[in-house]
Design a protein around this motif. Structure first.
Motif, short mmCIF file in Angstrom:
data_model
loop_
_atom_site.label_atom_id
_atom_site.label_comp_id
_atom_site.label_asym_id
_atom_site.label_seq_id
_atom_site.Cartn_x
_atom_site.Cartn_y
_atom_site.Cartn_z
N GLU A 247 8.42 -5.46 -10.32
CA GLU A 247 8.95 -4.80 -9.13
C GLU A 247 8.32 -3.42 -8.94
N GLN A 248 7.87 -2.78 -9.99
CA GLN A 248 7.25 -1.47 -9.89
C GLN A 248 5.95 -1.49 -9.09
N LEU A 249 5.33 -2.64 -8.99
CA LEU A 249 4.07 -2.73 -8.25
C LEU A 249 4.22 -2.27 -6.80
N ASP A 250 5.42 -2.45 -6.23
CA ASP A 250 5.68 -2.02 -4.85
C ASP A 250 5.50 -0.52 -4.65
N ARG A 251 5.60 0.26 -5.71
CA ARG A 251 5.53 1.71 -5.59
C ARG A 251 4.10 2.23 -5.49
N TRP A 252 3.12 1.41 -5.81
CA TRP A 252 1.73 1.84 -5.90
C TRP A 252 0.94 1.49 -4.65
N VAL A 253 1.43 1.92 -3.50
CA VAL A 253 0.80 1.60 -2.22
C VAL A 253 0.43 2.86 -1.43
N ALA B 268 -2.32 -10.06 -13.43
CA ALA B 268 -1.75 -9.09 -12.48
C ALA B 268 -1.81 -7.68 -13.05
N LEU B 269 -1.47 -7.53 -14.33
CA LEU B 269 -1.50 -6.21 -14.98
C LEU B 269 -2.92 -5.67 -15.06
N VAL B 270 -3.86 -6.53 -15.40
CA VAL B 270 -5.26 -6.09 -15.51
C VAL B 270 -5.80 -5.72 -14.13
N SER B 271 -5.48 -6.49 -13.12
CA SER B 271 -5.91 -6.17 -11.76
C SER B 271 -5.36 -4.82 -11.34
N PHE B 272 -4.08 -4.59 -11.61
CA PHE B 272 -3.43 -3.32 -11.29
C PHE B 272 -4.13 -2.16 -12.00
N ALA B 273 -4.33 -2.29 -13.30
CA ALA B 273 -4.96 -1.21 -14.08
C ALA B 273 -6.41 -1.00 -13.66
N TYR B 274 -7.10 -2.06 -13.31
CA TYR B 274 -8.48 -1.96 -12.84
C TYR B 274 -8.53 -1.11 -11.57
N ASN B 275 -7.52 -1.26 -10.73
CA ASN B 275 -7.47 -0.55 -9.46
C ASN B 275 -6.99 0.89 -9.59
N ARG C 140 -2.89 -5.68 -1.75
CA ARG C 140 -3.29 -5.96 -3.14
C ARG C 140 -2.07 -6.04 -4.04
N ARG C 141 -1.14 -5.08 -3.90
CA ARG C 141 0.06 -5.08 -4.73
C ARG C 141 0.93 -6.30 -4.48
#
Length: 110
Positions: free
Chosen positions: A74-80, A42-49, A93-94
């Motif tokens: 929970e921070q992933l929700d902020r990156w939309v 999940a972290l790598v997918s996030f950073a890749y994006n 995606r998030r």
């Protein structure tokens, strides 16, 4: 240049491996020990994006390195957003990344 499907797969695998290495080099050892393979993915997918630089500056990484894995997920929700515009594709995606991230938590971490 044209690539075969096999060449494309190899190129992608190498690129993702490079992102994995860079992402995990920013995660403190004590936090790394707590992460499951799904959480790492999940972290790598996030950073890749969003880019490794954005990952490095994120509150997500700060929370992760402070031992707050749930808070990091929970921070992933902020990156939309792109700028101030909500983007449904990013939200989709998030959501998947967040599910992967939270799925690795033990009952005492929920």
């Amino acid at each position: 240049a044209e690539y075969t499907p096999k060449q494309c797969k190899t190129l992608l695998e190498n690129r993702v491996a490079g992102f994995h290495k860079r992402v995990m080099s920013r995660v403190l050892p004590a936090s790394k020990e707590k992460l499951t393979p799904k959480q790492e993915a999940a972290l790598v997918s996030f950073a890749y994006n969003v880019g490794v630089g954005a990952f490095e500056r994120s509150t997500l990484l700060k929370k992760l390195n402070a031992g707050d894995v749930r808070g990091a997920c929970e921070q992933l929700d902020r990156w939309v957003y792109v700028g101030r515009t909500y983007v449904q594709g990013l939200a989709n995606r998030r959501k998947i990344e967040k599910q992967m991230c939270l799925s690795g938590l033990t009952p005492e971490e929920t």
